[in-house]
Design an enzyme around this catalytic site. Structure first.
Site, mmCIF file in Angstrom:
data_model
loop_
_atom_site.group_PDB
_atom_site.id
_atom_site.type_symbol
_atom_site.label_atom_id
_atom_site.label_comp_id
_atom_site.label_asym_id
_atom_site.label_seq_id
_atom_site.Cartn_x
_atom_site.Cartn_y
_atom_site.Cartn_z
ATOM 1 C CE LYS A 52 -6.955 -69.699 -25.749
ATOM 2 N NZ LYS A 52 -6.363 -70.553 -26.790
ATOM 3 C CD GLN A 96 -7.871 -73.584 -28.102
ATOM 4 O OE1 GLN A 96 -7.844 -72.356 -28.113
ATOM 5 N NE2 GLN A 96 -7.100 -74.282 -27.289
ATOM 6 C CG ASP A 119 -2.556 -68.884 -30.795
ATOM 7 O OD1 ASP A 119 -2.477 -68.736 -29.563
ATOM 8 O OD2 ASP A 119 -3.477 -69.515 -31.355
HETATM 9 N N1 GUN Z 1 -4.089 -75.390 -27.772
HETATM 10 C C1 GUN Z 1 -3.372 -75.482 -26.626
HETATM 11 N N2 GUN Z 1 -2.767 -74.291 -26.362
HETATM 12 C C2 GUN Z 1 -3.107 -73.458 -27.356
HETATM 13 C C3 GUN Z 1 -2.802 -72.093 -27.630
HETATM 14 O O1 GUN Z 1 -2.079 -71.406 -26.916
HETATM 15 N N3 GUN Z 1 -3.364 -71.585 -28.775
HETATM 16 C C4 GUN Z 1 -4.149 -72.315 -29.583
HETATM 17 N N4 GUN Z 1 -4.624 -71.733 -30.671
HETATM 18 N N5 GUN Z 1 -4.449 -73.578 -29.361
HETATM 19 C C5 GUN Z 1 -3.933 -74.142 -28.247
#
Ligand code: GUN
Length: 282
Positions: A52, A96, A119
């Site tokens: 990211k 996350q 998100d």
């Molecule tokens: N953990 C697995 N997929 C995601 C996601 O799309 N966003 C976040 N914040 N955590 C995750």
């Protein structure tokens, strides 16, 4: 002959488009910033978080990184989120998941301002999606809609079957397909005759988390099949929830694993960060 939906190419195109938009915004003095929080050292999370941050750098978005120890108290995390909510330099906030067990995930999701919820997990964002109002949309399902649209797959009027009902993928996926005028069915572990339902699908989205679970007997001739799963098999090779080799010849379009849905998630996160900037600077 079936068509492979190339998520790597489509996500690269989206990132290229965003990079241009961001360059244009920056030429007028804009600065766009995403705060990324990781709690603990889960290996998979570290890989996702790094990807990211790299995507931000590529597109021209600043990323602020907060890597907190696994023992971090929930109150400390909530305080950090609140300070980022108040920080006008920060356009998007991402925590996350999963967070360590002593931290309540729902409380963390709710703490993020809906204006910065890139998100799309906040109840307000999910509620907006369910009643057709604008708001952030969860990245993986939003990416799947882009895969379909950019492959010229018509959704209106189609039988769409989503296998899996998670908050992150299955439920928002169903709402998005409905918004695109699909006729939508959601299946899950308690569905009585799964095969009977999936065989009706013109568009079948599979997010059940079981390697190669869907074989050709679940799929109608000419269906479009989207595979959200990602697993490592016995030979350390990546595979999805769909048994690609047996299913692909029956389909009109299918996503591979890797290189299908996976790369779209980060592209859509970047899209959401740029959207957050626009929302906050209207
Ligand atoms: N953990 C697995 N997929 C995601 C996601 O799309 N966003 C976040 N914040 N955590 C995750």
């Amino acid at each position: 002959m079936y068509n492979i939906i190339d998520g790597k190419a489509i996500s690269a195109k989206i990132k290229e488009e965003l990079k241009e938009q961001v360059a244009e915004l920056k030429s007028h003095g804009a600065e766009i910033c995403l705060a990324v929080i990781q709690v603990g050292d889960d290996k998979a999370s570290s890989v996702y978080v790094n990807n990211k941050k790299k995507a931000c750098e590529y597109i021209g978005i600043e990323s602020l990184s907060y890597h907190l120890p696994a023992e971090t108290k929930e109150a400390e995390l909530l305080e950090l989120i609140e300070s980022l909510n108040q920080n006008s330099k920060v356009n998007g906030i991402l925590v996350q998941l999963p967070v360590p067990e002593h931290i309540d995930e729902d409380r963390v999701i709710k703490a993020i301002s809906p204006m910065k919820d890139v998100d799309g997990f906040h109840p307000e964002s999910v509620g907006a999606l369910s009643i057709g109002q604008s708001g952030f949309v969860s990245c993986t399902p939003a990416g799947i809609i882009q895969l379909l649209k950019r492959s010229n797959v018509e959704i209106t009027g189609k039988e769409c079957v989503v296998v899996g009902r998670s908050n992150i993928v299955g439920k928002p996926m169903a709402l998005l397909l409905l918004r695109e005028n699909g006729t939508v069915t959601i299946c899950h572990s308690r569905t009585r005759d799964l095969k009977e339902v999936t065989k009706r699908a013109d568009i079948l989205v599979v997010a059940i988390g079981k390697p190669k679970f869907i074989d050709e007997s679940y799929v109608k001739d000419g269906a479009v099949v989207i595979d959200v799963g990602i697993h490592r098999n016995e030979d350390n090779k990546l595979c999805g929830d769909v048994d690609f080799d047996s299913v692909a010849p029956k389909t009109s379009y299918i996503t591979p694993v890797p290189g299908g849905v996976g790369p779209m998630t980060i592209a859509m996160l970047m899209h959401n960060v740029v959207e957050a900037y626009h929302m906050q600077n209207k």
